[in-house]
Every structure is written in C-alpha cells, then in structure tokens.
Scaffold this motif. Structure first.
Motif, PDB file in Angstrom:
ATOM      1  N   VAL A  61     -26.255 -21.094 -82.762  1.00 55.64           N
ATOM      2  CA  VAL A  61     -26.056 -21.499 -84.158  1.00 55.64           C
ATOM      3  C   VAL A  61     -24.562 -21.622 -84.461  1.00 55.64           C
ATOM      4  CG1 VAL A  61     -26.414 -20.831 -86.564  1.00 55.64           C
ATOM      5  CG2 VAL A  61     -28.214 -20.428 -84.872  1.00 55.64           C
ATOM      6  N   TYR A  62     -23.803 -20.629 -84.021  1.00 54.93           N
ATOM      7  CA  TYR A  62     -22.359 -20.655 -84.271  1.00 54.93           C
ATOM      8  C   TYR A  62     -21.696 -21.825 -83.557  1.00 54.93           C
ATOM      9  CZ  TYR A  62     -17.540 -19.036 -84.655  1.00 54.93           C
ATOM     10  OH  TYR A  62     -16.201 -18.941 -84.933  1.00 54.93           O
ATOM     11  N   LYS A  64     -23.068 -24.707 -82.947  1.00 53.60           N
ATOM     12  CA  LYS A  64     -23.372 -25.922 -83.709  1.00 53.60           C
ATOM     13  C   LYS A  64     -22.465 -26.044 -84.924  1.00 53.60           C
ATOM     14  CE  LYS A  64     -27.241 -28.524 -85.638  1.00 53.60           C
ATOM     15  NZ  LYS A  64     -28.710 -28.564 -85.854  1.00 53.60           N
ATOM     16  N   VAL A  65     -22.195 -24.914 -85.571  1.00 51.49           N
ATOM     17  CA  VAL A  65     -21.292 -24.924 -86.723  1.00 51.49           C
ATOM     18  C   VAL A  65     -19.881 -25.320 -86.286  1.00 51.49           C
ATOM     19  CG1 VAL A  65     -20.188 -23.485 -88.477  1.00 51.49           C
ATOM     20  CG2 VAL A  65     -22.627 -23.236 -88.024  1.00 51.49           C
ATOM     21  N   THR A  68     -19.774 -29.046 -85.503  1.00 56.01           N
ATOM     22  CA  THR A  68     -19.849 -29.821 -86.751  1.00 56.01           C
ATOM     23  C   THR A  68     -18.511 -29.813 -87.477  1.00 56.01           C
ATOM     24  OG1 THR A  68     -22.201 -29.265 -86.987  1.00 56.01           O
ATOM     25  CG2 THR A  68     -21.057 -30.074 -88.948  1.00 56.01           C
ATOM     26  N   ARG A  69     -17.899 -28.645 -87.581  1.00 53.68           N
ATOM     27  CA  ARG A  69     -16.609 -28.547 -88.274  1.00 53.68           C
ATOM     28  C   ARG A  69     -15.515 -29.316 -87.537  1.00 53.68           C
ATOM     29  NH1 ARG A  69     -15.428 -22.670 -90.780  1.00 53.68           N
ATOM     30  NH2 ARG A  69     -13.847 -23.982 -91.768  1.00 53.68           N
ATOM     31  N   SER A 135     -13.942 -30.820 -93.399  1.00 52.27           N
ATOM     32  CA  SER A 135     -14.708 -29.962 -92.488  1.00 52.27           C
ATOM     33  C   SER A 135     -15.239 -28.718 -93.184  1.00 52.27           C
ATOM     34  CB  SER A 135     -13.844 -29.552 -91.295  1.00 52.27           C
ATOM     35  OG  SER A 135     -12.788 -28.695 -91.697  1.00 52.27           O
ATOM     36  N   TRP A 138     -19.131 -28.360 -94.116  1.00 54.48           N
ATOM     37  CA  TRP A 138     -20.037 -28.530 -92.977  1.00 54.48           C
ATOM     38  C   TRP A 138     -21.479 -28.213 -93.348  1.00 54.48           C
ATOM     39  CZ3 TRP A 138     -22.568 -24.066 -91.588  1.00 54.48           C
ATOM     40  CH2 TRP A 138     -22.008 -22.847 -92.021  1.00 54.48           C
ATOM     41  N   GLU A 139     -21.686 -27.276 -94.286  1.00 61.25           N
ATOM     42  CA  GLU A 139     -23.055 -26.940 -94.683  1.00 61.25           C
ATOM     43  C   GLU A 139     -23.759 -28.128 -95.323  1.00 61.25           C
ATOM     44  OE1 GLU A 139     -23.759 -22.725 -96.192  1.00 61.25           O
ATOM     45  OE2 GLU A 139     -21.614 -22.990 -96.587  1.00 61.25           O
ATOM     46  N   LEU A 142     -24.786 -30.499 -92.510  1.00 67.04           N
ATOM     47  CA  LEU A 142     -25.874 -29.971 -91.700  1.00 67.04           C
ATOM     48  C   LEU A 142     -27.196 -30.026 -92.471  1.00 67.04           C
ATOM     49  CD1 LEU A 142     -24.363 -26.893 -89.810  1.00 67.04           C
ATOM     50  CD2 LEU A 142     -25.080 -29.096 -88.878  1.00 67.04           C
TER      51      LEU A 142
END
Length: 308
Positions: A61-62, A64-65, A68-69, A135, A138-139, A142
């Motif tokens: 999960v981290y 992917k974050v 994305t950022r 960035s 990001w939430e 997503l």
C-alpha cells in the motif's frame, strides 16, 4: 549575438569586479549542499515509513502511495516547466534588443546572463512548489482511479452519486491547479519583459509578439475558468446554502442557468480577447474580460440573491 538569443552561460569568461564570480560559485555550492540535505531528510522519512509499513504488512500500500506521489510530482513539475518555461523563453526573446544606454559590453553580457539564470532558477523553484502541491492530492487521484458505482443517480443531472464523490473533486482541484499555472505564466512573461526593457534602458512596451502571447495565454486561462464554472454548476448538487444539504430552489432555478450562460459567454470572451489582440485593440480585450467578470458577479451572485 542576435536579438533574443539566449546568452551562453560561461563563468570563466565573465569579468566581475570584487571577486563576485568567486562568491557566486560559493553560493551555488551552498545551494547544492542545502538541496542535498533536504533530499536526504526526505529520503530518511521515506525509509522510516517504509520499515514501519513493512512491519504492519502494508508495504504494498505504501509503495503504491509513493509511486502515485512521484508520478503526480513529475507530471506537475514537467507541466510547469513546459508552460511557464516556454512562456518566459518566448517573452525573453521577443523583448530582447539593443541597449540604449552607454554601458560596457562585459556588463551587458553579465546582466543578460544574470537575467537568464535568475529566470531559470525561478521557473525550477516554481515547478518544484507546484509539483509538490499537485502530488499532495494523491488521495484524490487514487480515489478517482479506484472509483466504484453507487447505483444511485442524483435527481438534478442524472449522474451516479459516485461521480460527485470520486471524480468531481479531482476535476475541481486539477482545474484550479492548471488555472494557477497559466496565471503564473502570464505574470512571469510580464515580469521578464519588464526586466528586459528596464535593463535595455527602454520603457516597457507591449510589442505585438508579447501582446499576442499574453492574449493567447489569457484566452486559455479564460477557457480554463469556464471549465471551473461548469464544475461549479455540477457541484450545485452538493450545495450547502440551504437548510438541508443539497441543491436549493435558487440553485436549480438561478445558479444552474447562470453558470451555463457564463460558460457560453466565457468562450466568446476568450475568442474576443485573441481577435482584439491581433487587430491591435488592447483596450477592447481588457474591456471584454472586465465585462465578463462583471457578468460573473451579476449573474452568479446578484441574480440568485434577488430570486432568494
């Protein structure tokens, strides 16, 4: 050197009094060291979070974050470099010319290089700031890329409720961010042009190429603002102006139609700004923008208030 040509950056051939060249080199070294410290600090935080999420079993999960950022920052950084950088470059080229004051050639070359280096650093810093802002959301992105249908449609536009939860907030943020970038492009073009004219010992003149550039950037900014009005029209579903949460009578019967009319008028205004610039009617272009802003206040605020 021809008009508008970017001066080659060659510190070895610069003649600077009082050891300015040496001080400048040390300043650049200090900036690089500071940037390295900031980067190492960020990497330290990332590595700590990486270990912590790994212990919890959420390292994927981290990751992917992080990806994305990083992607959003790169997109924002390159967008600002492209739009603002090219605008500054074009404005620099069209406002360069002969020096009308008596100064040594070495000082002229030094000044031109200082302007170009300063502009380049300013654009890079601006790109970093805007990329970081992009960035940071990001939430939103997503949620947008992982949206799921609610199976319920709103009664105003007939769209699935998920559109207002996942998609519309992302559109609103992106529109505002892009609008800010184009406003910065207009401001940066005007600033670099003013500096160029001042250094040349010439009063600021809105030469045709610069006028057309600002008109085109302004027209694009108006179109982006029109997109914002359209987003505001859709956001009436989530209006908080009434006793209960949702669109009120005024939203449905006034603001909805006002935003539609203002969107159409905005498209016409953007065309009018470009045409006015090319026929050399600067005041007409300013008048068109001013009239559109007045109509935004009158139709977007005045009419709904009267109806209320």
């Amino acid at each position: 050197m021809t008009k508008g040509q970017i001066p080659p950056i060659n510190f070895e051939n610069l003649s600077m009094p009082g050891g300015i060249l040496g001080k400048l080199k040390w300043i650049m070294v200090a900036v690089l060291v500071l940037a390295a410290i900031v980067l190492l600090t960020l990497l330290k935080g990332v590595y700590s979070d990486w270990l912590w999420f790994g212990e919890l079993g959420f390292r994927g999960v981290y990751l992917k974050v992080l990806i994305t950022r990083a992607v959003l920052f790169l997109v924002g950084f390159l967008a600002v470099i492209s739009v603002v950088g090219l605008s500054v470059l074009f404005a620099y080229r069209v406002t360069s010319g002969p020096i009308s004051i008596d100064v040594p050639d070495g000082l002229v070359n030094l000044t031109k290089q200082a302007i170009w280096i300063g502009a380049l650093l300013a654009v890079i810093v601006l790109a970093i700031i805007m990329g970081t802002i992009f960035s940071s959301k990001w939430e939103l992105f997503l949620r947008f890329t992982n949206a799921a249908s609610f199976g319920i449609q709103d009664p105003m536009y007939g769209r699935d409720i998920s559109f207002y939860v996942f998609a519309l907030p992302t559109y609103a943020f992106t529109q505002g961010w892009i609008f800010s970038v184009f406003l910065m492009s207009i401001a940066a073009s005007a600033i670099i042009s003013f500096i160029n004219f001042t250094v040349r010992g010439t009063s600021f003149t809105l030469v045709p190429s610069l006028r057309n550039q600002i008109a085109i950037l302004g027209a694009i900014a108006i179109l982006i603002a029109v997109l914002g009005l359209w987003i505001d029209r859709l956001q009436l579903v989530n209006s908080e102006n009434g006793v209960v949460y949702g669109a009120t009578y005024v939203d449905v019967n006034a603001k909805k139609h006002a935003f539609l009319a203002l969107s159409v008028l905005g498209i016409l205004a953007s065309v009018g700004v470009v045409v006015s610039s090319y026929i050399e009617r600067t005041r007409l272009a300013i008048g068109i923008v001013g009239l559109w802003v007045i109509l935004i206040v009158a139709l977007g605020t005045g009419w709904p208030s009267l109806l209320q």
